[in-house]
Scaffold this motif. Structure first.
Motif, mmCIF file in Angstrom:
data_model
loop_
_atom_site.group_PDB
_atom_site.id
_atom_site.type_symbol
_atom_site.label_atom_id
_atom_site.label_comp_id
_atom_site.label_asym_id
_atom_site.label_seq_id
_atom_site.Cartn_x
_atom_site.Cartn_y
_atom_site.Cartn_z
ATOM 1 N N LEU A 114 0.867 -1.169 0.000
ATOM 2 C CA LEU A 114 0.000 0.000 0.000
ATOM 3 C C LEU A 114 0.907 1.224 0.000
ATOM 4 C CD1 LEU A 114 -1.764 -2.368 1.131
ATOM 5 C CD2 LEU A 114 -3.066 -0.632 2.366
ATOM 6 N N SER A 117 0.849 4.192 2.592
ATOM 7 C CA SER A 117 0.722 3.879 4.013
ATOM 8 C C SER A 117 2.012 4.096 4.794
ATOM 9 C CB SER A 117 0.264 2.426 4.193
ATOM 10 O OG SER A 117 1.215 1.536 3.647
ATOM 11 N N ASP A 308 -6.606 -1.324 -6.576
ATOM 12 C CA ASP A 308 -5.920 -0.076 -6.894
ATOM 13 C C ASP A 308 -6.729 0.840 -7.806
ATOM 14 O OD1 ASP A 308 -3.729 -0.535 -5.333
ATOM 15 O OD2 ASP A 308 -2.498 -1.367 -6.931
ATOM 16 N N GLU A 313 -6.903 1.840 -3.561
ATOM 17 C CA GLU A 313 -6.158 1.458 -2.371
ATOM 18 C C GLU A 313 -4.757 2.063 -2.344
ATOM 19 O OE1 GLU A 313 -6.186 -2.455 0.045
ATOM 20 O OE2 GLU A 313 -4.639 -2.756 -1.478
ATOM 21 N N ASP A 314 -4.113 2.170 -3.492
ATOM 22 C CA ASP A 314 -2.747 2.688 -3.517
ATOM 23 C C ASP A 314 -2.655 4.120 -3.009
ATOM 24 O OD1 ASP A 314 -0.621 1.100 -3.955
ATOM 25 O OD2 ASP A 314 -0.309 1.625 -6.052
ATOM 26 N N PRO A 324 -3.895 0.894 8.817
ATOM 27 C CA PRO A 324 -3.688 0.435 7.435
ATOM 28 C C PRO A 324 -4.075 -1.025 7.238
ATOM 29 C CG PRO A 324 -1.799 1.717 8.186
ATOM 30 C CD PRO A 324 -2.663 1.479 9.391
ATOM 31 N N ALA A 328 -7.421 -2.265 5.162
ATOM 32 C CA ALA A 328 -7.154 -3.099 3.986
ATOM 33 C C ALA A 328 -8.036 -4.346 4.026
ATOM 34 C CB ALA A 328 -5.677 -3.488 3.934
#
Length: 369
Positions: A114, A117, A308, A313-314, A324, A328
């Protein structure tokens, strides 16, 4: 929300005193519903709770009203990831059972970072997770955090021990072609198909010499041809089952077959060829090897790509404590629910529909509540 509570009530509330004004199960349920509507942060979850309060009150009490973004943030920072993951696994087993068999015939493992993060102030690197992906069901069945300073190789056996592998074939890329990983899969009742590259040089060289030896023809051969978007790909798979000497000389747990795939890709009249070698713990046909090798990469384009590109998410910026990892897992739970919905439409459209159409949102809620 009896079904949801049956599994997530086991998660301990990390808050104390007045901080427990909002019921933990209700906050987690709202968070999941918000994720089904495309929420990407705790601020989004709080805005969702206010905007959809009337819908939520059909399923929840909300005695203290909609939670604030601070409440969502505090909970996900403090929540025990192991407990949350255990509840996730139990819920997904029951949820999948309402649609099909809970048995995941093929399980693909791969890792993903990630990017946003990282915590520069604390000197923390981006969170890296290994996911277990049921290739046939197209569901995430588990995830494991890679510890700081560690790598995926150590995380995979730990994740495998959390899963029911009885009768399951596990596929991994060359990074995870390790004796310890193979041994864990066998000990848990599963089988493996592993890509082999130069990180196992002696094994790789012996398999290459065997598969390329004209005097030792393959036991089985199969070929597939796919054409789309101006690209033609031919995949020729070969399998040899007489590998007792390889298993003995390399001391590889359960080795029962080796394979080779020759992939030729033609684009605009230009052809490139790649050779890939595999080991397996059970006999398999060349057609099955082709299917398993190709299916393994579904974790990239059906999970990582969706996380993503569709769920962004990225760009997730949660960095503190356990947030995080917990968020996730929440995204993967939301994606599982969207994927199991039988309505027509892409994942992207379904996330949008859930936010636009209260009837569709209620339909999704009724499947998990």
């Amino acid at each position: 929300m009896e079904r949801f509570a049956a599994y997530f009530s086991s998660v301990a509330d990390p808050r104390t005193g007045n901080a427990q004004r909002h019921d933990l199960l209700e906050v987690l349920f709202i968070s999941l519903c918000a994720s089904l509507c495309g929420a990407e942060s705790c601020v989004d979850m709080a805005d969702f709770a206010e905007a959809k309060e009337d819908v939520l009150r059909e399923f929840l009490k909300l005695e203290s009203g909609p939670p604030s973004h601070d409440t969502f943030s505090r909970i996900f920072r403090l929540l025990d990831p192991a407990q949350f993951h255990s509840a996730f696994q139990g819920f997904m087993t029951a949820f999948a059972a309402t649609r099909t068999s809970t048995r995941a015939g093929v399980l693909a493992l791969d890792g993903k970072s990630l990017r946003r993060s990282f915590d520069r102030a604390a000197g923390a690197s981006p969170l890296h997770l290994v996911s277990a992906w049921a290739s046939e069901e197209r569901l995430v069945l588990g995830q494991m955090k890679v510890t700081a300073g560690g790598n995926e190789i150590a995380a995979v056996p730990a994740l495998l021990r959390l899963l029911d592998l009885d009768g399951v074939t596990v596929t991994v890329d060359a990074m995870h072609c390790q004796r310890a990983t193979a041994g864990t899969i066998m000990a848990e009742g599963g089988d493996y198909v592993m890509a082999v590259k130069a990180n196992q040089p002696a094994l790789h060289d012996d398999i290459r010499l065997l598969m390329d030896d004209a005097g030792a023809p393959a036991d089985d051969v199969a070929e597939t041809v796919d054409a789309d978007h101006g690209r033609i790909e031919t995949r020729r798979a070969e399998v040899i089952g007489d590998v007792g000497w390889l298993a003995e000389s390399h001391r590889w747990p359960g080795l029962a077959a080796v394979g080779k795939i020759t992939a030729t890709r033609e684009i605009d009249g230009r052809a490139t060829t790649a050779l890939r070698y595999y080991i397996a713990s059970r006999p398999l046909s060349a057609a099955e090897l082709n299917q398993l090798a190709r299916g393994h990469w579904g974790i990239e384009n059906r999970l990582h790509w969706v996380l993503d590109v569709v769920m962004n998410e990225d760009q997730a910026r949660a960095r503190k404590d356990n947030a995080p990892e917990n968020l996730a897992l929440l995204r993967r739970l939301a994606l599982n629910i969207i994927k199991r919905n039988a309505d027509k439409g892409s994942n992207r459209i379904k996330f949008k529909r859930a936010g636009w159409d209260n009837r569709f949102l209620k339909k999704l809620i009724s499947e998990i509540a």
